[in-house]
Every structure is written in C-alpha cells, then in structure tokens.
Design a protein around this motif. Structure first.
Motif, mmCIF file in Angstrom:
data_model
loop_
_atom_site.group_PDB
_atom_site.id
_atom_site.type_symbol
_atom_site.label_atom_id
_atom_site.label_comp_id
_atom_site.label_asym_id
_atom_site.label_seq_id
_atom_site.Cartn_x
_atom_site.Cartn_y
_atom_site.Cartn_z
ATOM 1 N N ILE A 184 5.761 -1.035 3.574
ATOM 2 C CA ILE A 184 5.118 -0.346 2.244
ATOM 3 C C ILE A 184 3.974 -0.894 1.963
ATOM 4 C CG2 ILE A 184 5.629 0.616 0.228
ATOM 5 C CD1 ILE A 184 8.392 1.200 1.160
ATOM 6 N N GLU A 185 3.975 -2.130 1.654
ATOM 7 C CA GLU A 185 2.697 -2.949 0.963
ATOM 8 C C GLU A 185 1.683 -2.758 1.741
ATOM 9 O OE1 GLU A 185 3.787 -6.804 -0.005
ATOM 10 O OE2 GLU A 185 4.643 -6.567 -1.939
ATOM 11 N N GLU A 186 1.774 -2.966 3.178
ATOM 12 C CA GLU A 186 0.705 -3.027 4.222
ATOM 13 C C GLU A 186 0.217 -1.385 3.979
ATOM 14 O OE1 GLU A 186 -0.648 -3.715 8.715
ATOM 15 O OE2 GLU A 186 1.544 -3.413 8.237
ATOM 16 N N GLY A 187 0.865 -0.317 4.155
ATOM 17 C CA GLY A 187 0.624 0.802 3.974
ATOM 18 C C GLY A 187 -0.371 1.300 2.753
ATOM 19 N N ILE A 188 0.070 0.838 1.807
ATOM 20 C CA ILE A 188 -0.250 1.163 0.446
ATOM 21 C C ILE A 188 -1.490 0.391 0.032
ATOM 22 C CG2 ILE A 188 0.007 1.278 -2.060
ATOM 23 C CD1 ILE A 188 2.920 1.976 -1.374
ATOM 24 N N SER A 189 -1.759 -0.884 0.162
ATOM 25 C CA SER A 189 -2.433 -1.893 -0.123
ATOM 26 C C SER A 189 -3.222 -2.509 0.975
ATOM 27 C CB SER A 189 -2.028 -2.792 -1.214
ATOM 28 O OG SER A 189 -1.196 -3.781 -0.617
ATOM 29 N N GLY A 190 -2.760 -2.805 2.000
ATOM 30 C CA GLY A 190 -3.238 -3.415 3.328
ATOM 31 C C GLY A 190 -2.716 -4.990 3.164
ATOM 32 N N ASN A 191 -1.957 -5.100 2.075
ATOM 33 C CA ASN A 191 -1.394 -6.513 2.085
ATOM 34 C C ASN A 191 -0.276 -6.843 3.032
ATOM 35 O OD1 ASN A 191 -0.567 -8.983 1.242
ATOM 36 N ND2 ASN A 191 0.463 -8.412 -0.630
ATOM 37 N N ARG A 192 -0.425 -7.970 4.072
ATOM 38 C CA ARG A 192 0.430 -8.156 5.172
ATOM 39 C C ARG A 192 1.253 -9.463 4.877
ATOM 40 N NH1 ARG A 192 -4.538 -6.420 7.571
ATOM 41 N NH2 ARG A 192 -4.477 -4.506 7.971
ATOM 42 N N ASP A 193 1.113 -9.997 3.694
ATOM 43 C CA ASP A 193 1.562 -11.428 3.755
ATOM 44 C C ASP A 193 3.121 -11.510 3.835
ATOM 45 O OD1 ASP A 193 -1.008 -11.974 2.703
ATOM 46 O OD2 ASP A 193 -0.467 -12.198 0.552
ATOM 47 N N LEU A 194 3.848 -10.459 3.267
ATOM 48 C CA LEU A 194 5.197 -10.220 3.664
ATOM 49 C C LEU A 194 5.514 -10.286 4.986
ATOM 50 C CD1 LEU A 194 8.212 -10.866 2.306
ATOM 51 C CD2 LEU A 194 7.919 -8.318 1.819
ATOM 52 N N LEU A 195 4.905 -9.512 5.909
ATOM 53 C CA LEU A 195 5.144 -9.227 7.055
ATOM 54 C C LEU A 195 4.761 -10.303 7.812
ATOM 55 C CD1 LEU A 195 3.909 -5.581 7.901
ATOM 56 C CD2 LEU A 195 6.267 -6.508 7.489
ATOM 57 N N ALA A 196 3.678 -11.127 7.534
ATOM 58 C CA ALA A 196 3.396 -12.216 8.193
ATOM 59 C C ALA A 196 4.648 -13.393 8.071
ATOM 60 C CB ALA A 196 2.313 -12.739 7.307
ATOM 61 N N VAL A 197 5.048 -13.510 6.939
ATOM 62 C CA VAL A 197 6.440 -14.481 6.666
ATOM 63 C C VAL A 197 7.609 -13.957 7.706
ATOM 64 C CG1 VAL A 197 8.117 -15.166 4.906
ATOM 65 C CG2 VAL A 197 5.653 -14.966 4.326
ATOM 66 N N ALA A 256 1.887 8.602 2.137
ATOM 67 C CA ALA A 256 2.771 9.174 0.904
ATOM 68 C C ALA A 256 2.903 8.250 -0.096
ATOM 69 C CB ALA A 256 3.970 9.822 1.584
ATOM 70 N N LYS A 257 2.112 7.397 -0.956
ATOM 71 C CA LYS A 257 2.238 6.225 -1.502
ATOM 72 C C LYS A 257 3.514 6.638 -2.545
ATOM 73 C CE LYS A 257 -2.305 4.932 -0.714
ATOM 74 N NZ LYS A 257 -3.809 4.695 -1.155
ATOM 75 N N ASN A 258 3.451 7.675 -3.080
ATOM 76 C CA ASN A 258 4.506 7.800 -4.356
ATOM 77 C C ASN A 258 5.884 8.154 -4.018
ATOM 78 O OD1 ASN A 258 2.438 7.531 -6.280
ATOM 79 N ND2 ASN A 258 1.782 9.574 -5.919
ATOM 80 N N LEU A 259 5.946 8.179 -2.509
ATOM 81 C CA LEU A 259 7.580 8.531 -2.013
ATOM 82 C C LEU A 259 8.300 7.516 -2.459
ATOM 83 C CD1 LEU A 259 9.239 10.464 -0.397
ATOM 84 C CD2 LEU A 259 8.375 9.452 1.622
ATOM 85 N N PHE A 260 8.079 6.551 -2.159
ATOM 86 C CA PHE A 260 9.063 5.038 -2.112
ATOM 87 C C PHE A 260 8.995 4.532 -3.508
ATOM 88 C CE2 PHE A 260 7.675 5.499 2.327
ATOM 89 C CZ PHE A 260 8.957 5.573 3.084
ATOM 90 N N THR A 261 10.014 5.030 -4.231
ATOM 91 C CA THR A 261 10.305 4.248 -5.638
ATOM 92 C C THR A 261 11.009 3.040 -5.467
ATOM 93 O OG1 THR A 261 12.498 5.374 -6.154
ATOM 94 C CG2 THR A 261 10.357 6.528 -6.786
#
Length: 247
Positions: free
Chosen positions: A129-142, A183-188
C-alpha cells in the motif's frame, strides 16, 4: 534506504521476487545435504515460527470487528469451496510441472506454502500500500531480505516449487500496490489490522498442515482476505458511521 520513485510498476514486488528466486536456488543447492530427519525438524521449526507470526498478526485486532472476521472467514471458505480454489492451484501447479518437466511430489505444496508465508502478512499489505500511494519501497525492501532467508529454508524441504511462488506473489502483492495507487482512501488503518488478522489465521492453519497436526484447506480459505476487506469497509461506512450520527 530511501526508495520513493513513483512508477506504474510494482518495483518493490519485483525486488521481492528476485530475492525469492535467489533464496530458492541456494536452498535447492543445500537440499541434498540435509537428511530426512533434519528436514523433519526444519518443518517443525518453520511451523512453530509461523504460528507465532500468525498470533502476533492478530495482537492489535479490534474486538468490535469480531463478527466481521468470523463471517468473512466462513463466507470466504464457502466461496473458495464453490470456486474450487484448491483444485485450481493444484491444476496450476500440474501445468507448470508438465511445462517445465518438473518431477517433484511437493511442488504445489511448496509453491502455495511459500506464497502464504511470504505474502499473507502485515509487511506485504502495508508495504504494498505504501508503494502504491507514495512510492516508498523501504518496507518491501526489508521484506525482500526476510523472504530471501525464508525461501532458502523452504526450498531445502519443499524443493523447486518455492521458486514458482513468485507468480502468485506478483499477482497478489503487485495487485495490492496497483489497487492502492488507484484507490488511496480504500485501506484504513483498521482495515489493514483486520486483514492482517485474517491472514494470521490462515498462517496458523498453514502451520498445522506443515507440522502434520491437521489438514486445513488453507487455499480455499484465501477468498476470505477479499471478503474481509469488503465487510470491513461496509461495517465502517454503514454501521459505525450510523452509530456516530445517532450519538
């Protein structure tokens, strides 16, 4: 590490897939070095670890969503049985085996087990979800590093099926990233916690199978992960909002 470049592709998933392939290759090379009794203890160690992970995934579960979780698991299981998800995976595994002339009795089991262990968890959901919303892949890299180690351990016991789990990883993990981007607002936050809890239950069921303590059809329960998102969204939108209006 700061990987925040936005693209239309699930790059974090591709990195994770590469780590699973590399880990699988190492595990396959080590496979012949382990005698049968050592493989058995590895299975038990993996099973116990997976149970712990599954329990931890439900630690933050909000109690007011209990019925949502129960009905999601039941309806998801019914849908899985009616659709024949387990039969589909077996057929899919047999097709890959025949296409690549693979002779492995545990091929499909290894593929499904690796997919569930590596992809059904909070790191997958939140990271994608982070990658899809902001492009941040730090968690997926870990996560890719952890999956590398996991793939080594699983490949020593299940064989080459572990490597082919990347197909399912691409569809599920990459699909979450692409969905989140649109769908950025779907996942609360609550929905992510509930989804993780449902995934934790599936992991515990998988661990029982790995340790031969039972035979739970985890594959046919996989649709519950979709159902729980729909039920959680409906519960928040119609029930909880209605209670707030009344108050």
């Amino acid at each position: 590490m700061n990987t925040r470049t936005r693209t239309n592709l699930p790059i974090g998933t591709f990195i994770d897939m590469a780590s699973v392939v590399l880990g699988s290759l190492i595990g396959l090379m080590l496979q012949s070095a382990f005698p049968e009794n050592l493989n058995a203890i590895i299975f038990q160690g993996i099973g116990l670890t997976v149970i712990l992970i599954g329990i931890r995934m439900g630690m933050k579960f909000p109690g007011e969503y209990l019925l949502v979780l129960v009905f999601s698991m039941i309806l998801g299981g019914v849908i899985g049985e009616l659709l024949g998800v387990d039969a589909f995976f077996n057929s899919f595994g047999d097709t890959i085996k025949s296409t690549f002339n693979i002779e492995s009795a545990s091929f499909t089991e290894g593929m499904i087990t690796t997919f569930i262990v590596c992809c059904i968890g909070p790191m997958t959901i939140i990271g994608s979800i982070e990658e899809g919303i902001s492009g941040n892949r730090d968690l997926l890299a870990v996560k890719a590093l952890l999956d590398f180690v996991t793939a080594i351990a699983l490949a020593t016991t299940f064989g080459i099926g572990v490597m082919f789990s990347i197909i399912l990883m691409l569809l599920f993990q990459g699909g979450i990233t692409l969905t989140a981007a649109r769908a950025k607002n779907l996942f609360t936050e609550e929905m992510i916690i509930i989804l993780s809890t449902a995934g934790g239950l599936l992991l515990i069921g998988l661990a029982f199978n790995v340790m031969e303590m039972g035979q739970i059809n985890v594959s046919n329960l996989l649709p519950s992960l979709v159902v729980v998102v729909v039920f959680s969204w409906a519960y928040q939108k119609y029930y909880l909002k209605g209670k707030k209006v009344e108050n």
